[in-house]
Design a protein around this motif. Structure first.
Motif, PDB file in Angstrom:
ATOM      1  N   ILE A  10       8.528  35.732  -2.400  1.00 24.57           N
ATOM      2  CA  ILE A  10       7.786  36.362  -1.313  1.00 24.57           C
ATOM      3  C   ILE A  10       7.922  35.560  -0.033  1.00 24.57           C
ATOM      4  N   ILE A  11       7.699  34.270  -0.139  1.00 27.09           N
ATOM      5  CA  ILE A  11       7.656  33.464   1.082  1.00 27.09           C
ATOM      6  C   ILE A  11       9.048  33.049   1.538  1.00 27.09           C
ATOM      7  N   GLY A  12       9.974  32.948   0.588  1.00 27.18           N
ATOM      8  CA  GLY A  12      11.352  32.731   0.993  1.00 27.18           C
ATOM      9  C   GLY A  12      11.766  31.277   1.123  1.00 27.18           C
ATOM     10  N   LEU A  13      12.251  30.662   0.039  1.00 26.16           N
ATOM     11  CA  LEU A  13      12.799  29.315   0.110  1.00 26.16           C
ATOM     12  C   LEU A  13      14.280  29.385   0.464  1.00 26.16           C
ATOM     13  N   SER A  14      14.763  28.320   1.030  1.00 24.32           N
ATOM     14  CA  SER A  14      16.129  28.319   1.549  1.00 24.32           C
ATOM     15  C   SER A  14      17.172  28.422   0.457  1.00 24.32           C
ATOM     16  N   GLN A  15      18.196  29.215   0.736  1.00 31.77           N
ATOM     17  CA  GLN A  15      19.347  29.317  -0.143  1.00 31.77           C
ATOM     18  C   GLN A  15      20.602  28.821   0.584  1.00 31.77           C
ATOM     19  N   LEU A  16      20.452  28.275   1.771  1.00 34.78           N
ATOM     20  CA  LEU A  16      21.599  27.828   2.545  1.00 34.78           C
ATOM     21  C   LEU A  16      22.276  26.643   1.862  1.00 34.78           C
ATOM     22  N   ILE A 119       6.444  29.657  12.585  1.00 36.41           N
ATOM     23  CA  ILE A 119       6.381  30.909  13.342  1.00 36.41           C
ATOM     24  C   ILE A 119       6.602  30.657  14.827  1.00 36.41           C
ATOM     25  N   ALA A 120       6.041  29.551  15.338  1.00 34.33           N
ATOM     26  CA  ALA A 120       6.208  29.226  16.756  1.00 34.33           C
ATOM     27  C   ALA A 120       7.678  28.964  17.087  1.00 34.33           C
ATOM     28  N   LEU A 121       8.396  28.309  16.165  1.00 35.13           N
ATOM     29  CA  LEU A 121       9.802  27.986  16.401  1.00 35.13           C
ATOM     30  C   LEU A 121      10.725  29.166  16.094  1.00 35.13           C
ATOM     31  N   PHE A 122      10.331  29.986  15.134  1.00 38.12           N
ATOM     32  CA  PHE A 122      11.161  31.108  14.692  1.00 38.12           C
ATOM     33  C   PHE A 122      10.302  32.373  14.645  1.00 38.12           C
ATOM     34  N   PRO A 123       9.914  32.883  15.797  1.00 41.71           N
ATOM     35  CA  PRO A 123       8.942  33.986  15.852  1.00 41.71           C
ATOM     36  C   PRO A 123       9.427  35.298  15.251  1.00 41.71           C
ATOM     37  N   ASP A 124      10.736  35.436  15.046  1.00 37.08           N
ATOM     38  CA  ASP A 124      11.262  36.675  14.478  1.00 37.08           C
ATOM     39  C   ASP A 124      11.416  36.615  12.960  1.00 37.08           C
ATOM     40  N   ARG A 125      10.968  35.527  12.346  1.00 32.24           N
ATOM     41  CA  ARG A 125      11.038  35.398  10.898  1.00 32.24           C
ATOM     42  C   ARG A 125       9.838  36.123  10.272  1.00 32.24           C
ATOM     43  N   LEU A 126      10.072  37.343   9.846  1.00 26.52           N
ATOM     44  CA  LEU A 126       8.995  38.163   9.313  1.00 26.52           C
ATOM     45  C   LEU A 126       8.466  37.613   7.993  1.00 26.52           C
ATOM     46  N   ASP A 127       9.316  36.952   7.216  1.00 30.04           N
ATOM     47  CA  ASP A 127       8.841  36.393   5.944  1.00 30.04           C
ATOM     48  C   ASP A 127       7.797  35.313   6.167  1.00 30.04           C
ATOM     49  N   HIS A 155       4.192  41.575  18.253  1.00 28.05           N
ATOM     50  CA  HIS A 155       5.517  40.961  18.411  1.00 28.05           C
ATOM     51  C   HIS A 155       6.622  41.961  18.102  1.00 28.05           C
ATOM     52  N   SER A 156       6.331  42.940  17.240  1.00 27.67           N
ATOM     53  CA  SER A 156       7.348  43.941  16.904  1.00 27.67           C
ATOM     54  C   SER A 156       7.787  44.723  18.131  1.00 27.67           C
ATOM     55  N   SER A 157       6.876  44.866  19.101  1.00 26.30           N
ATOM     56  CA  SER A 157       7.231  45.579  20.328  1.00 26.30           C
ATOM     57  C   SER A 157       8.068  44.691  21.251  1.00 26.30           C
ATOM     58  N   GLN A 158       7.940  43.388  21.083  1.00 26.86           N
ATOM     59  CA  GLN A 158       8.691  42.448  21.922  1.00 26.86           C
ATOM     60  C   GLN A 158      10.111  42.227  21.409  1.00 26.86           C
ATOM     61  N   ASN A 159      10.257  42.220  20.088  1.00 22.29           N
ATOM     62  CA  ASN A 159      11.610  42.005  19.544  1.00 22.29           C
ATOM     63  C   ASN A 159      12.266  43.298  19.066  1.00 22.29           C
ATOM     64  N   ASP A 160      11.598  44.431  19.357  1.00 27.74           N
ATOM     65  CA  ASP A 160      12.116  45.747  18.986  1.00 27.74           C
ATOM     66  C   ASP A 160      12.448  45.811  17.498  1.00 27.74           C
ATOM     67  N   ASN A 161      11.606  45.148  16.705  1.00 27.78           N
ATOM     68  CA  ASN A 161      11.747  45.118  15.242  1.00 27.78           C
ATOM     69  C   ASN A 161      13.072  44.530  14.768  1.00 27.78           C
ATOM     70  N   ARG A 162      13.624  43.627  15.561  1.00 22.97           N
ATOM     71  CA  ARG A 162      14.828  42.912  15.118  1.00 22.97           C
ATOM     72  C   ARG A 162      14.369  41.667  14.349  1.00 22.97           C
ATOM     73  N   TRP A 163      13.924  41.915  13.136  1.00 20.65           N
ATOM     74  CA  TRP A 163      13.365  40.852  12.311  1.00 20.65           C
ATOM     75  C   TRP A 163      14.446  40.160  11.484  1.00 20.65           C
ATOM     76  N   THR A 164      14.157  38.912  11.150  1.00 17.44           N
ATOM     77  CA  THR A 164      14.995  38.188  10.197  1.00 17.44           C
ATOM     78  C   THR A 164      14.132  37.790   9.005  1.00 17.44           C
ATOM     79  N   TRP A 165      14.813  37.377   7.948  1.00 13.84           N
ATOM     80  CA  TRP A 165      14.140  37.022   6.703  1.00 13.84           C
ATOM     81  C   TRP A 165      14.658  35.670   6.242  1.00 13.84           C
ATOM     82  N   THR A 166      14.509  35.353   4.994  1.00 12.76           N
ATOM     83  CA  THR A 166      14.984  34.083   4.461  1.00 12.76           C
ATOM     84  C   THR A 166      16.444  33.844   4.838  1.00 12.76           C
ATOM     85  N   ASN A 167      16.751  32.582   5.181  1.00 11.51           N
ATOM     86  CA  ASN A 167      18.098  32.209   5.603  1.00 11.51           C
ATOM     87  C   ASN A 167      18.522  32.927   6.874  1.00 11.51           C
TER      88      ASN A 167
END
Length: 297
Positions: A10-16, A119-127, A155-167
């Motif tokens: 759910i929260i998304g740990l790194s797979q990089l 969230i402050a550093l990566f505001p488009d990370r929906l996870d 925020h969805s109106s600011q980024n036009d729902n261009r969300w990112t997820w894990t990695n």
């Protein structure tokens, strides 16, 4: 073990690849509940790559999982799962003894601080945002739960729902993912059975409608909050807007019929249940036919 793996998904740990070693080591220590080693890995990870967004979700996971404790408690309500009913001298249930989940306040604070930095550093990370909402819901912090959802909608109106997820994976389904997930949170609020939280539901729904005025589910949610409190005309007002957007939505039509039923207008209720039957969906058709039969008695 199953619940732990689910939470991490759910929260998304790194797979990089470049942080895989830290991730694998951290996860192994999570499996054995070795919090000392977990923190050691996180500190090394932070020194090696402090700008890794997965580091913040991992710190969040560390503190949130560490905060969770199960205790034996005496309660008036029947606990979820196993519990012992305590009887008085008249053989009446006087209370229950069972397991109860509590959360350490300091660890929860640290978890929130970690995810807030992410969230402050990566505001488009929906996870990250949904991970925080999940934790707030588990700890029943409904005011912050509601506030975080509203922040996400704005925020969805600011980024036009261009969300990112894990990695930092781009989500092509950003808008639908956002709205469907928030609908799940609305159900979570409703299922508490606490009428005071109807205001939280309405606030969330109205915020969504500010940006997505044709969102039928939110119009229905607004109506529901009024129907529960007996404000049937206000409920119908919102439902009629939803019907205008989608006149073949069985849920909307059923809710209108039910609202008229609660209001005491059997004739109009039957009209809308007949509209439900005309749609041909077996599940809703059977229910509508049953309701009409009751109304005609």
């Amino acid at each position: 073990m199953k619940k732990l793996i689910l939470f991490f998904s759910i929260i998304g740990l790194s797979q990089l690849a470049w942080s895989q070693d830290f991730y694998n080591e951290f996860l192994e220590h999570c499996k054995t509940n070795d919090t000392v080693s977990q923190l050691k890995v996180l500190k090394q990870w932070k020194t090696s790559n402090p700008n890794d967004p997965e580091l913040y979700t991992s710190f969040f996971n560390y503190y949130f999982l560490k905060s969770k404790q199960e205790v034996i408690a005496l309660t008036n309500d029947k606990p979820n799962g196993d519990g012992l009913a305590l009887k008085d001298s008249l053989n009446q249930t006087a209370g229950y003894l069972g397991g109860q989940i509590i959360y350490n306040a300091k660890d929860i604070q640290n978890a929130m601080e970690a995810i807030d930095k992410g969230i402050a550093l990566f505001p488009d990370r929906l996870d990250m945002r949904f991970g925080k909402v999940y934790a707030l819901g588990q700890t029943k912090n409904w005011a912050a739960f509601t506030s975080e959802i509203i922040k996400t909608v704005k925020h969805s109106s600011q980024n036009d729902n261009r969300w990112t997820w894990t990695n930092d994976e781009n989500r092509e389904d950003g808008k639908s993912l956002l709205l469907s997930s928030i609908q799940t949170y609305q159900v979570q609020l409703y299922n508490t059975g606490d009428d005071k939280l109807l205001n939280n539901m309405r606030t969330i729904a109205e915020e969504i409608l500010n940006y997505y005025p044709n969102h039928v589910e939110s119009l229905s949610n607004v109506a529901l909050t009024y129907m529960v409190t007996g404000a049937y005309d206000k409920g119908l007002e919102s439902l009629f807007k939803a019907e205008k957007i989608n006149s073949k939505d069985a849920i909307v039509l059923s809710n209108i019929a039910h609202c008229y039923k609660l209001k005491g207008d059997a004739k109009k209720s039957i009209v809308y249940y007949e509209k439900v039957i005309a749609l041909g969906d077996t599940q809703y058709k059977n229910y509508a036919e049953q309701q009409i039969a009751e109304l005609k008695q």
